[in-house]
Motif scaffolding. Sequence first.
Motif: not given
Lengths: 435, 119
Positions: B26, B30-33, B52-55
């Motif tokens: 995470q 965290k900045k990966w979409s 979306n933002e890591g999730k």
Amino acid sequence: MEVMGIAPNLKRSLKFTRLVAVTMGTPLAASVFLSIIIMETYTSNFPSMLLAVVISTVLATAAALSYGELVSIYPSAAGNRVFLKRPMGNVISVTLSFMWTIIILGAAGVEAYVLGNVLHFLIPLLPSILWSVISLTVIVVINAVGVEVSGNFQMGITFFIALSLIAISIVALLTPHVNVNTGGSVNVVDSLTAAAVGVYFFLGFGRVTTLGEEALDFKRGIPKAMPIAIVMLGIIFMFVSSAIFTRVPIDLVVSSPVPQIVLGKYMLNKDSAVVVALVSAVMSFGTFNAGILGTSRLIYALGREGTLPSFLGKINSRFFTPTASLIFLYVIALTISVLVYATKSFQVPVLIAALFDSFMYAFVAYSALWHHRKLQGSEIPFRVRGGTIIFLVTSIIFVVLGVLLILTSPVIVTILTVVGVVVSGVYFYVKLRRK
Amino acid sequence: MIDKISELRENIEKFTADVNTNEKVQKLIKKWSSVVNIWGKDLNAGFILSVNEGKITGIMKAESIDDGKVKVIGESDTLIRMFKGQEKIAHLYLDGVVETYGSERDQIVLDAIARLLWR
């Protein structure tokens, strides 16, 4: 989390034109002018030079067909590494693909040398070697922080360069000036030897096979785009080499790091040379940007796999880029660039690249032949008609060109190439046996 | 074939739970979409992971092989082994066993996730 519904179709396609542009992007480097000068030294007259350009274009097209058939079998793979693995084994394939990466870096070092001299011509404030260091550093930092240039912008740059080179050549050819005596009859051996150097003009075209970007059509699009791109490069090659050969005396360009600027200055005036220099600088930045991150990925993946030291498999958690691998590439390219400055000779790295290139294309053609004969038709989405003959002849001719280069180049070229292959071969043999 | 699809889906769901709860992963992504298509060639079916933002916020059946910003295409057995952490993505890339399409950055992120989960 459970599966929910059906995803909307997000189909994207990379237009064929862009595939052609990507294939042309890496080879269109400013260091190709140096290879043209070396070709001039091998050929005593213009018809021989022209024949050399035609031979190298035909052979590069045949090599592109070999790559095309292989990439349709192994789409989005690690290029030469996987293309050569089945017919030649793991150790040879990893050795040759690693050496290929080093050769590309050698070319990057020469490119930095040319770019340094071009920038020094444009802005004499700093010495050329400092410009080379600054340019390479900037390119690596840009790649390390993950700045990506859009595909369409890259395509625009590539076609701008292609058209500019043709325009500059036409202007040089048509401008009234004292003619250089270039007559004589064709010498086939000279032309074949020069053609081996001429292959440098196409160095790196296969990068498109490892791109893995977006929804590339690996099975049909790339195999068709590569030969078209090579023919277009061949046309540019013909224009540029004709302009330099027939309009500028060889004595003026033979030891110049920037023959393209000499062409501009000699034929026209300093203002025209500035235009040529600007185009040349765009060529260097374009090719660096096209090549460096893709090249770093093989080193990164070999580090991750454990075949190369594991620190090369590290990534930057902020930018998601293979920082260690990029620094490794940077150090090698910079070292080669500094060596070129120290020895004042660009011939050795260019000839090493041409020599290794010749044998590499011979191996790739052999691999295409192997797959063509072993696999069923349905297993090869892009099957070259008459492939058996084409790949066999391509492989043999590239071996002949390689041998001609060995016989005619300074002995240091062969020594360095052989030492590089043997040392990395032994390293990978030991490393892979332990695994 | 239905068994293979179910097995692949189960492993993707487990992978999703691991990604969404692993602190190191995470922190890294965290900045990966992105939108990732996992496609089984032999199944002619696949799953879309929306990140979306890591999730990983959704898993859906893929409509076609062309879906998604990033694509991971391979035989179902290989993909299942990959999601169980029994195969290194870098190794699969070098051997051409799995086809991966996407920007260099996206492909490296996928590899980094695998590295943190199963090293």
